[in-house]
Design a protein around this motif. Structure first.
Motif, PDB file in Angstrom:
ATOM      1  N   ALA A  70       0.838  -1.207   0.000  1.00  0.00           N
ATOM      2  CA  ALA A  70       0.000   0.000   0.000  1.00  0.00           C
ATOM      3  C   ALA A  70       0.871   1.254   0.000  1.00  0.00           C
ATOM      4  N   GLU A  71       1.961   1.217   0.763  1.00  0.00           N
ATOM      5  CA  GLU A  71       2.898   2.345   0.801  1.00  0.00           C
ATOM      6  C   GLU A  71       3.519   2.589  -0.576  1.00  0.00           C
ATOM      7  N   VAL A  72       3.929   1.533  -1.228  1.00  0.00           N
ATOM      8  CA  VAL A  72       4.532   1.659  -2.567  1.00  0.00           C
ATOM      9  C   VAL A  72       3.495   2.151  -3.565  1.00  0.00           C
ATOM     10  N   ASP A  73       2.269   1.610  -3.493  1.00  0.00           N
ATOM     11  CA  ASP A  73       1.195   2.068  -4.389  1.00  0.00           C
ATOM     12  C   ASP A  73       0.937   3.564  -4.222  1.00  0.00           C
ATOM     13  N   ALA A  74       0.889   4.021  -2.974  1.00  0.00           N
ATOM     14  CA  ALA A  74       0.642   5.447  -2.708  1.00  0.00           C
ATOM     15  C   ALA A  74       1.782   6.308  -3.260  1.00  0.00           C
ATOM     16  N   ARG A  75       3.002   5.840  -3.061  1.00  0.00           N
ATOM     17  CA  ARG A  75       4.158   6.596  -3.569  1.00  0.00           C
ATOM     18  C   ARG A  75       4.113   6.656  -5.094  1.00  0.00           C
ATOM     19  N   PHE A  76       3.762   5.563  -5.740  1.00  0.00           N
ATOM     20  CA  PHE A  76       3.657   5.530  -7.195  1.00  0.00           C
ATOM     21  C   PHE A  76       2.560   6.471  -7.685  1.00  0.00           C
ATOM     22  N   ALA A  77       1.394   6.431  -7.030  1.00  0.00           N
ATOM     23  CA  ALA A  77       0.281   7.301  -7.415  1.00  0.00           C
ATOM     24  C   ALA A  77       0.665   8.767  -7.259  1.00  0.00           C
ATOM     25  N   GLU A  78       1.402   9.064  -6.218  1.00  0.00           N
ATOM     26  CA  GLU A  78       1.866  10.444  -5.988  1.00  0.00           C
ATOM     27  C   GLU A  78       2.823  10.888  -7.103  1.00  0.00           C
ATOM     28  N   GLN A  79       3.709  10.000  -7.514  1.00  0.00           N
ATOM     29  CA  GLN A  79       4.653  10.319  -8.593  1.00  0.00           C
ATOM     30  C   GLN A  79       3.911  10.539  -9.909  1.00  0.00           C
ATOM     31  N   GLN A  80       2.879   9.740 -10.153  1.00  0.00           N
ATOM     32  CA  GLN A  80       2.114   9.867 -11.391  1.00  0.00           C
ATOM     33  C   GLN A  80       1.313  11.158 -11.427  1.00  0.00           C
ATOM     34  N   ALA A  81       0.848  11.597 -10.257  1.00  0.00           N
ATOM     35  CA  ALA A  81       0.036  12.818 -10.170  1.00  0.00           C
ATOM     36  C   ALA A  81       0.916  14.069 -10.273  1.00  0.00           C
ATOM     37  N   GLY A  82       2.155  13.984  -9.828  1.00  0.00           N
ATOM     38  CA  GLY A  82       3.001  15.177  -9.781  1.00  0.00           C
ATOM     39  C   GLY A  82       3.910  15.260 -10.893  1.00  0.00           C
TER      40      GLY A  82
END
Length: 112
Positions: A100-112
């Motif tokens: 879940a932590e990795v997924d959140a970090r990935f989603a954050e990178q994709q959004a920014g």
């Protein structure tokens, strides 16, 4: 019909000689995650955490249904996770939390 001795001697991924239809061979470059999975296998073996024999047994332990449904490297990943749980490297909950932590970090990178 399969001889009775085959029920004892054949493992789930030993399908040699059974009717299976044609196999489509498609050469392709490995996906980045597949390369990382292979590298993980090498590191686990090098560090003497999970060896090749344990990995093979871990894949066989998935059973016929999962072996038939999961692609090659996904079998490895599930086997590594199950072996890691058994050896106490981490728990299923800890793995889920890290994923879940990795997924959140990935989603954050994709959004920014």
């Amino acid at each position: 019909m399969m001889p009775t001795q085959d029920f004892v001697s054949r493992l789930p991924n030993d399908i040699g000689g059974f009717e299976a239809g044609s196999v489509m061979r498609v050469e392709h470059a490995l996906e980045p995650w597949e390369k990382r999975c292979h590298a993980l296998a090498d590191v686990l073996d090098f560090k003497k955490l999970i060896n090749t024999e344990e990995k093979r047994k871990g894949v066989e332990a998935l059973g016929e249904t999962l072996i038939g449904k999961l692609p090659y490297y996904e079998r490895w990943i599930v086997a590594f996770a199950n072996i890691s749980f058994t050896k106490g490297f981490f728990t299923p909950t800890e793995l889920a939390e890290k994923m879940a932590e990795v997924d959140a970090r990935f989603a954050e990178q994709q959004a920014g």
